[in-house]
Design a protein around this motif. Structure first.
Motif, short mmCIF file in Angstrom:
data_model
loop_
_atom_site.label_atom_id
_atom_site.label_comp_id
_atom_site.label_asym_id
_atom_site.label_seq_id
_atom_site.Cartn_x
_atom_site.Cartn_y
_atom_site.Cartn_z
N MET A 131 -50.71 45.42 -80.28
CA MET A 131 -50.75 44.60 -81.50
C MET A 131 -51.70 43.42 -81.38
O MET A 131 -51.80 42.61 -82.30
N LYS A 132 -52.41 43.31 -80.26
CA LYS A 132 -53.28 42.17 -80.02
C LYS A 132 -54.64 42.37 -80.71
O LYS A 132 -55.16 43.48 -80.74
N SER A 189 -54.15 47.48 -85.02
CA SER A 189 -53.09 47.76 -84.05
C SER A 189 -53.15 49.22 -83.64
O SER A 189 -53.60 50.08 -84.41
N ASP A 190 -52.73 49.48 -82.43
CA ASP A 190 -52.71 50.85 -81.90
C ASP A 190 -51.37 51.49 -82.28
O ASP A 190 -50.40 51.44 -81.53
N LYS A 191 -51.35 52.06 -83.48
CA LYS A 191 -50.09 52.61 -84.02
C LYS A 191 -49.58 53.77 -83.18
O LYS A 191 -48.38 53.98 -83.05
N ASP A 251 -43.17 40.66 -85.13
CA ASP A 251 -44.55 41.08 -84.89
C ASP A 251 -44.81 42.49 -85.44
O ASP A 251 -45.88 42.77 -85.99
N GLU A 302 -47.61 43.66 -88.25
CA GLU A 302 -48.70 44.58 -87.93
C GLU A 302 -48.63 45.90 -88.70
O GLU A 302 -49.65 46.53 -88.95
#
Length: 654
Positions: free
Chosen positions: A33-34, A38-40, A73, A77
């Protein structure tokens, strides 16, 4: 597929992840999530592969490592249905239920279906946890909030469920509706299952039929949900999932709520019942009905595809076995919707029909009213009286006065049943092409006596034996099956356990799932056909149960996977007829009316042929499986005088 643990009551698709490291997972989620985007894929892979207990540890580690709330968070996201699903998985189960109920009673209007689903299906322990979680999360009393948002008997039963009075309690209001509340709210599930069995034996109808007849609205839906959960909670959720995805549009909130809440409890049981009941896997239905990361997450929660090669599905054996057990012990009286008319007067009926057809125009209402409210035996008396009085053939007059679907229906009702079936078989074999489905439907479902009467009628009407006609118009194994059925020589005795085991072995070998084949294929095919076409229904039920014990497969599903074409369809029809003949016809009626266009021929044939035998039972199976009455389906799919006649035969609204 893994076997359940010894003594395990529920079997989920999600388990504790081996080698679990909450700090490592927290770091991976933070990285996912950075920055921008985001890397879902990483998020869904971690969260759908961990148990809820492990997810709570990840939340704690995330807070310790980064001083941030993981759920907050994730909400920031992610979006839409994917967000709702992932956030639901991150909450403890009781808090997830509390949030669903809070949403259901917040704002304008109430989501009664959500309240019913949660409160009718949770155990006493889960209900205690839900009440505590609601109090903790919202600083409010759940019972007070439900009382403030609902009313009447619906409210009273929700309160009973909240107070978990399944095991004991004192509650009685002195009305008929309150009796349902009192009985369902004060007995254990084991006791209530016995009550339901006794009710069926005593009245000849399931308790659900009485609930539908006596109650209405949300209270009716709640009581039906309670009964279904008492019978089988996984089956209740299988039905809810199917309805959430069938037809246009998907009820995503329902789909998410069930997949989240049952993933660690009984998802494997739900999958098995879903596959057995709806003839497709839950996995395949989710795959076809959803998309993106949302779909990927749901499929992970599902845990596997029961349609995949080798997947059907050792644990389903118990489900299928129990269904065959129920079909064997249920002794429900078969009832038609058409009965002999009281104070029958063939003279008056013949004169009324003559008047309805005399002169300009035709009084279709009178024709429909008389023909659909007399038994077939009474209709034959009317034909004779009509001939005596007026020197005219009633069938010829009816043909000249009415047309189309109405004519097919009325003329079918006026024929003796065996002659009607003989005519339907003749039509199925006439002209270019053969209506194999009609041949299967009739020959696979009639009793020995009915088959013999059809043979006589066919010979009388068409001067040719039915066997010769079938031989001329069909071929191969399909011809052999039909001719075997058309002899009307099915055994009529009970079961023979030793023989049933031998027959089950033959079935296992021909369907290519036995470990050690013991005969040549041609011989096995003949024996398998002989078993299905000549053994008695009670014996075949035992064969199918022994088949499950022997193979861990259900015979109907296996036939569908291993065979094809008309041979498969004929064998499946026999199996379904053995198991539950009214349900077989309910399915045929539903398929004749679903989608674009109506199959009026099938609709007419079943309504005519079953109206005096088991149409009332068919109606009950129809509403149980498809959640709408046969009356409603006919009303939505036909029109005019044909509609009037069909509804008269249907005999009422369930």
């Amino acid at each position: 597929m893994a076997k359940p643990a010894q003594g395990a009551k529920y079997r989920g698709s999600i388990h504790d992840f081996p080698g679990f490291d909450p700090n490592q997972d927290a770091e991976a989620l933070y990285t996912a999530m950075k920055g921008f985007g985001s890397d879902k894929e990483a998020i869904l892979d971690i969260i759908t592969s961990r148990s809820n207990r492990q997810r709570q540890e990840i939340c704690q580690s995330y807070k310790s490592l980064y001083g941030k709330d993981l759920i907050a968070d994730l909400k920031y996201e992610l979006t839409g249905k994917f967000e709702r699903l992932i956030v639901g998985l991150m909450r403890p189960p009781a808090y997830c239920d509390a949030k669903e109920i809070k949403d259901a009673i917040s704002g304008i209007g109430t989501d009664e279906k959500c309240l019913i689903e949660i409160l009718a299906s949770r155990t006493n322990e889960q209900m205690h946890q839900l009440v505590a979680a609601y109090k903790d999360a919202y600083e409010r009393d759940l019972e007070a909030d439900i009382i403030g948002d609902t009313s009447g008997h619906f409210q009273k039963m929700l309160v009973v469920l909240l107070q978990d009075l399944y095991e004991a309690g004192e509650l009685k209001w002195g009305t008929d509706e309150a009796q349902f509340i009192y009985i369902l709210g004060n007995r254990s599930k084991q006791h209530l299952r016995l009550v339901f069995d006794e009710y069926l034996k005593t009245t000849g109808k399931p308790i659900e039929a009485s609930i539908r007849r006596e109650l209405s609205g949300d209270f009716e839906k709640l009581m039906l949900a309670v009964v279904k959960c008492i019978r089988s909670t996984p089956e209740y959720f299988a039905e809810r999932l199917f309805k959430a995805m069938k037809g246009l549009g998907t009820r995503d909130n329902t789909l998410i709520r069930i997949m989240v809440s049952r993933s660690e409890l009984d998802m494997l049981d739900i999958r098995e019942i879903f596959r057995t009941k709806y003839e497709k896997s839950l996995y395949s239905m989710i795959k076809n009905d959803t998309s993106g990361e949302y779909k990927k997450s749901l499929l992970k929660l599902c845990g596997g595809d029961d349609d995949a090669a080798g997947q059907f599905f050792p644990e389903a054996a118990q489900v299928a076995y129990q269904m065959w057990e129920l079909s064997a012990v249920a002794r429900v009286e078969l009832k038609g919707t058409v009965r002999p008319a009281n104070d029958f007067n063939p003279d008056a009926d013949a004169k009324a029909l003559r008047k309805a057809m005399k002169g300009l125009g035709t009084d279709e209402d009178t024709i429909i009213d008389i023909v659909t409210h007399r038994s077939n035996a009474q209709r034959q008396q009317i034909r004779q009286t009509f001939k005596s009085h007026f020197g005219r053939d009633l069938m010829t007059d009816l043909k000249s006065e009415i047309s189309g679907d109405l004519a097919r229906l009325i003329l079918g009702l006026m024929m003796p049943p065996a002659h009607y079936d003989a005519k339907q078989l003749k039509k199925a074999m006439e002209g270019a092409g053969t209506d194999e489905k009609a041949l299967i439907e009739i020959l696979a479902t009639r009793t020995n006596a009915e088959i013999r009467a059809i043979n006589e009628a066919y010979k009388e009407d068409y001067h040719k034996s039915l066997e010769d006609a079938l031989s001329s118009d069909t071929s191969g194994h399909f011809r052999r099956i039909l001719i075997s059925l058309a002899t009307g020589n099915r055994e009529e005795g009970g079961e023979n356990l030793d023989q049933a085991r031998e027959d089950a072995q033959v079935a296992a070998e021909i369907l290519e799932i036995a470990d050690t084949p013991s005969g040549d294929k041609t011989s096995l095919e003949t024996r398998f056909m002989t078993i299905l076409c000549t053994r008695s229904y009670p014996h075949l039920r035992r064969v199918f149960q022994e088949f499950i014990k022997m193979t861990n497969y259900d015979v109907e599903h296996t036939i569908k996977k291993e065979m094809s074409g008309d041979v498969r369809d004929a064998f499946v029809a026999i199996v379904q007829s053995v198991k539950n003949k009214p349900l077989f016809f309910a399915d045929k009626l539903y398929k004749s009316m679903k989608g674009a266009g109506t199959d009026e021929k099938t609709l007419t044939r079943i309504m005519v042929s079953r109206s005096e035998i088991d149409l009332l039972n068919i109606r009950r199976e129809f509403i149980e499986k498809y959640d709408k009455s046969l009356h409603q389906a006919i009303e939505g799919d036909t029109s005019g005088d044909f509609l009037k006649a069909l509804l008269a035969l249907c005999g009422g609204e369930d």
